[in-house]
Design an enzyme around this catalytic site. Structure first.
Site, PDB file in Angstrom:
ATOM      1  N   HIS A  49       0.849  -1.217   0.000  1.00  0.00           N
ATOM      2  CA  HIS A  49       0.000   0.000   0.000  1.00  0.00           C
ATOM      3  C   HIS A  49       0.868   1.243   0.000  1.00  0.00           C
ATOM      4  O   HIS A  49       1.015   1.879   1.016  1.00  0.00           O
ATOM      5  CB  HIS A  49      -0.915  -0.015   1.233  1.00  0.00           C
ATOM      6  CG  HIS A  49      -2.096   0.894   1.122  1.00  0.00           C
ATOM      7  ND1 HIS A  49      -2.058   2.211   1.509  1.00  0.00           N
ATOM      8  CD2 HIS A  49      -3.348   0.676   0.664  1.00  0.00           C
ATOM      9  CE1 HIS A  49      -3.249   2.768   1.316  1.00  0.00           C
ATOM     10  NE2 HIS A  49      -4.036   1.854   0.801  1.00  0.00           N
ATOM     11  N   PHE A  50       1.378   1.654  -1.007  1.00  0.00           N
ATOM     12  CA  PHE A  50       1.467   1.109  -2.355  1.00  0.00           C
ATOM     13  C   PHE A  50       2.942   0.998  -2.711  1.00  0.00           C
ATOM     14  O   PHE A  50       3.706   1.895  -2.336  1.00  0.00           O
ATOM     15  CB  PHE A  50       0.780   2.047  -3.359  1.00  0.00           C
ATOM     16  CG  PHE A  50      -0.693   2.236  -3.104  1.00  0.00           C
ATOM     17  CD1 PHE A  50      -1.591   1.267  -3.507  1.00  0.00           C
ATOM     18  CD2 PHE A  50      -1.173   3.351  -2.451  1.00  0.00           C
ATOM     19  CE1 PHE A  50      -2.953   1.441  -3.281  1.00  0.00           C
ATOM     20  CE2 PHE A  50      -2.521   3.523  -2.218  1.00  0.00           C
ATOM     21  CZ  PHE A  50      -3.416   2.571  -2.633  1.00  0.00           C
TER      22      PHE A  50
END
Length: 150
Positions: A49-50
């Site tokens: 993420h991410f």
């Protein structure tokens, strides 16, 4: 009343990687609490993420708020340490205003709206460097740990 991580772990059943409160800076029993979460680049959720653009997921910000609020509930209601867990009962008006990055220090402030073992309601605010990153109304209930087992 301040608390460090060791003292927090005496009150909350959470452990790594889901313990999201590093320090309690202020407690006014029955009224408010201020906690701190140091957001490390080593947090496990940053892997996905991410990749290449790490952002703290909003649900983790809410969980950090809830854990700090849980400490206030346990302490204010005089619940027996190690016997109770504070569980989410609802969230209203959650808003995410700014992203939270590795290296940020998340200040978590919760004010009691109503405080009861069966259902408490608190207004939560998370800030980084004095800027609001998230806000929500959180509902929580105290449950005996033995009742949470299958």
């Amino acid at each position: 009343m301040m608390m460090d991580t060791r003292e927090i772990m005496e009150v909350l059943p959470h452990r790594y990687p889901l313990l999201l409160a590093d320090r309690i800076l202020e407690i006014e029993l029955g009224k408010r609490i201020v906690g701190l979460k140091n957001v490390s680049a080593n947090e496990p959720y940053f892997q996905g993420h991410f990749p290449g653009f790490p952002l703290m997921p909003g649900v983790y910000i809410l969980e950090a708020m809830a854990q700090v609020g849980g400490i206030l509930m346990i302490k204010s209601l005089g619940l027996e340490i190690g016997k109770y867990a504070i569980v989410f009962a609802g969230i209203d008006d959650a808003r995410f205003k700014k992203p939270v990055y590795p290296g940020d220090q998340l200040l978590l402030e919760l004010e009691v709206i109503s405080l009861k073992k069966a259902l408490s309601k608190m207004k939560g605010k998370a800030t980084v460097d004095g800027q609001i990153v998230a806000e929500a109304i959180l509902y929580a209930a105290a449950r005996e740990l033995k009742d949470l087992k299958r």
